[in-house]
Design a protein around this motif. Structure first.
Motif, PDB file in Angstrom:
ATOM      1  N   TYR A  36      -9.426 -36.443  -7.364  1.00  0.00           N
ATOM      2  CA  TYR A  36     -10.588 -37.295  -7.356  1.00  0.00           C
ATOM      3  C   TYR A  36     -11.105 -37.469  -8.766  1.00  0.00           C
ATOM      4  O   TYR A  36     -10.736 -36.735  -9.666  1.00  0.00           O
ATOM      5  N   ARG A  37     -11.992 -38.415  -8.941  1.00  0.00           N
ATOM      6  CA  ARG A  37     -12.575 -38.670 -10.248  1.00  0.00           C
ATOM      7  C   ARG A  37     -14.079 -38.511 -10.159  1.00  0.00           C
ATOM      8  O   ARG A  37     -14.690 -38.842  -9.159  1.00  0.00           O
ATOM      9  N   GLY A  38     -14.668 -38.054 -11.252  1.00  0.00           N
ATOM     10  CA  GLY A  38     -16.113 -37.912 -11.298  1.00  0.00           C
ATOM     11  C   GLY A  38     -16.504 -36.579 -11.874  1.00  0.00           C
ATOM     12  O   GLY A  38     -15.664 -35.780 -12.287  1.00  0.00           O
ATOM     13  N   GLU A  39     -17.788 -36.340 -11.879  1.00  0.00           N
ATOM     14  CA  GLU A  39     -18.323 -35.098 -12.420  1.00  0.00           C
ATOM     15  C   GLU A  39     -18.986 -34.334 -11.287  1.00  0.00           C
ATOM     16  O   GLU A  39     -19.684 -34.903 -10.452  1.00  0.00           O
ATOM     17  N   GLY A  40     -18.773 -33.030 -11.275  1.00  0.00           N
ATOM     18  CA  GLY A  40     -19.340 -32.199 -10.221  1.00  0.00           C
ATOM     19  C   GLY A  40     -18.352 -32.015  -9.079  1.00  0.00           C
ATOM     20  O   GLY A  40     -17.148 -32.118  -9.250  1.00  0.00           O
ATOM     21  N   TYR A  41     -18.893 -31.766  -7.893  1.00  0.00           N
ATOM     22  CA  TYR A  41     -18.056 -31.524  -6.722  1.00  0.00           C
ATOM     23  C   TYR A  41     -18.804 -31.991  -5.467  1.00  0.00           C
ATOM     24  O   TYR A  41     -20.030 -32.080  -5.454  1.00  0.00           O
ATOM     25  N   PRO A  42     -18.061 -32.271  -4.397  1.00  0.00           N
ATOM     26  CA  PRO A  42     -18.707 -32.673  -3.146  1.00  0.00           C
ATOM     27  C   PRO A  42     -19.038 -31.459  -2.277  1.00  0.00           C
ATOM     28  O   PRO A  42     -18.379 -30.427  -2.343  1.00  0.00           O
ATOM     29  N   THR A  43     -20.058 -31.613  -1.468  1.00  0.00           N
ATOM     30  CA  THR A  43     -20.382 -30.659  -0.418  1.00  0.00           C
ATOM     31  C   THR A  43     -20.313 -31.410   0.897  1.00  0.00           C
ATOM     32  O   THR A  43     -20.923 -32.469   1.046  1.00  0.00           O
ATOM     33  N   TYR A  44     -19.557 -30.866   1.824  1.00  0.00           N
ATOM     34  CA  TYR A  44     -19.385 -31.487   3.135  1.00  0.00           C
ATOM     35  C   TYR A  44     -20.185 -30.717   4.177  1.00  0.00           C
ATOM     36  O   TYR A  44     -20.135 -29.486   4.227  1.00  0.00           O
ATOM     37  N   ASN A  45     -20.899 -31.440   5.012  1.00  0.00           N
ATOM     38  CA  ASN A  45     -21.545 -30.880   6.191  1.00  0.00           C
ATOM     39  C   ASN A  45     -20.853 -31.539   7.377  1.00  0.00           C
ATOM     40  O   ASN A  45     -21.017 -32.730   7.611  1.00  0.00           O
ATOM     41  N   ILE A  46     -20.070 -30.746   8.094  1.00  0.00           N
ATOM     42  CA  ILE A  46     -19.249 -31.253   9.184  1.00  0.00           C
ATOM     43  C   ILE A  46     -19.845 -30.796  10.520  1.00  0.00           C
ATOM     44  O   ILE A  46     -20.065 -29.605  10.719  1.00  0.00           O
ATOM     45  N   THR A  47     -20.086 -31.751  11.390  1.00  0.00           N
ATOM     46  CA  THR A  47     -20.513 -31.456  12.758  1.00  0.00           C
ATOM     47  C   THR A  47     -19.422 -31.958  13.693  1.00  0.00           C
ATOM     48  O   THR A  47     -18.914 -33.071  13.506  1.00  0.00           O
ATOM     49  N   TRP A  48     -19.062 -31.138  14.687  1.00  0.00           N
ATOM     50  CA  TRP A  48     -17.978 -31.543  15.563  1.00  0.00           C
ATOM     51  C   TRP A  48     -18.268 -31.155  17.010  1.00  0.00           C
ATOM     52  O   TRP A  48     -19.035 -30.236  17.271  1.00  0.00           O
ATOM     53  N   ASN A  49     -17.636 -31.874  17.923  1.00  0.00           N
ATOM     54  CA  ASN A  49     -17.593 -31.467  19.323  1.00  0.00           C
ATOM     55  C   ASN A  49     -16.376 -32.107  19.975  1.00  0.00           C
ATOM     56  O   ASN A  49     -15.843 -33.097  19.493  1.00  0.00           O
ATOM     57  N   TRP A  50     -15.936 -31.494  21.042  1.00  0.00           N
ATOM     58  CA  TRP A  50     -14.805 -32.012  21.801  1.00  0.00           C
ATOM     59  C   TRP A  50     -15.319 -32.449  23.157  1.00  0.00           C
ATOM     60  O   TRP A  50     -16.052 -31.713  23.824  1.00  0.00           O
ATOM     61  N   LYS A  51     -14.948 -33.670  23.557  1.00  0.00           N
ATOM     62  CA  LYS A  51     -15.372 -34.173  24.857  1.00  0.00           C
ATOM     63  C   LYS A  51     -14.384 -35.219  25.345  1.00  0.00           C
ATOM     64  O   LYS A  51     -13.990 -36.107  24.575  1.00  0.00           O
ATOM     65  N   ASP A  52     -13.984 -35.086  26.594  1.00  0.00           N
ATOM     66  CA  ASP A  52     -13.151 -36.085  27.265  1.00  0.00           C
ATOM     67  C   ASP A  52     -11.881 -36.440  26.494  1.00  0.00           C
ATOM     68  O   ASP A  52     -11.503 -37.608  26.391  1.00  0.00           O
ATOM     69  N   GLY A  53     -11.226 -35.443  25.925  1.00  0.00           N
ATOM     70  CA  GLY A  53      -9.953 -35.675  25.253  1.00  0.00           C
ATOM     71  C   GLY A  53     -10.042 -36.138  23.818  1.00  0.00           C
ATOM     72  O   GLY A  53      -9.043 -36.501  23.215  1.00  0.00           O
ATOM     73  N   TYR A  54     -11.262 -36.118  23.255  1.00  0.00           N
ATOM     74  CA  TYR A  54     -11.444 -36.543  21.862  1.00  0.00           C
ATOM     75  C   TYR A  54     -12.252 -35.521  21.074  1.00  0.00           C
ATOM     76  O   TYR A  54     -13.232 -34.968  21.571  1.00  0.00           O
ATOM     77  N   LEU A  55     -11.841 -35.315  19.843  1.00  0.00           N
ATOM     78  CA  LEU A  55     -12.610 -34.524  18.895  1.00  0.00           C
ATOM     79  C   LEU A  55     -13.488 -35.497  18.121  1.00  0.00           C
ATOM     80  O   LEU A  55     -12.981 -36.421  17.482  1.00  0.00           O
TER      81      LEU A  55
END
Length: 93
Positions: free
Chosen positions: A1-20
């Motif tokens: 990637y390009r740029g200065e610094g770094y990313p922070t990811y906030n991931i929310t997930w759930n599984w329902k009816d055959g899909y994540l």
């Protein structure tokens, strides 16, 4: 990637009816210089049978919704399982 610094990811997930369903929010450590890092990330997804699959998702905006077909119920998700990224993350179910 390009740029200065770094990313922070906030991931929310759930599984329902055959899909994540995943909501990925990305924030940059230096948003005035690099407000967004456009780059893919990986998740290790483990189902109720103990099978782990690595999926790769593209982050094209600061907040993104992903829907991945997964026929078996998912019990856990791990961010960047092969430790490729210079990033921080939190995961919430």
């Amino acid at each position: 990637y390009r740029g200065e610094g770094y990313p922070t990811y906030n991931i929310t997930w759930n599984w329902k009816d055959g899909y994540l369903h995943i909501i990925s929010n990305q924030a940059a450590s230096k948003p005035s210089v690099t407000p967004f890092f456009k780059m893919p990330f990986e998740l290790a997804v483990t189902d109720v049978n103990g099978t782990t699959t690595i999926i790769r998702l593209d982050q094209n905006s600061n907040k993104q919704l992903h829907r991945v077909a997964m026929p078996t119920a998912i019990t856990s998700v791990t961010f960047d399982p092969r430790v490729f990224l210079v990033a921080k993350s939190t995961l919430t179910r």
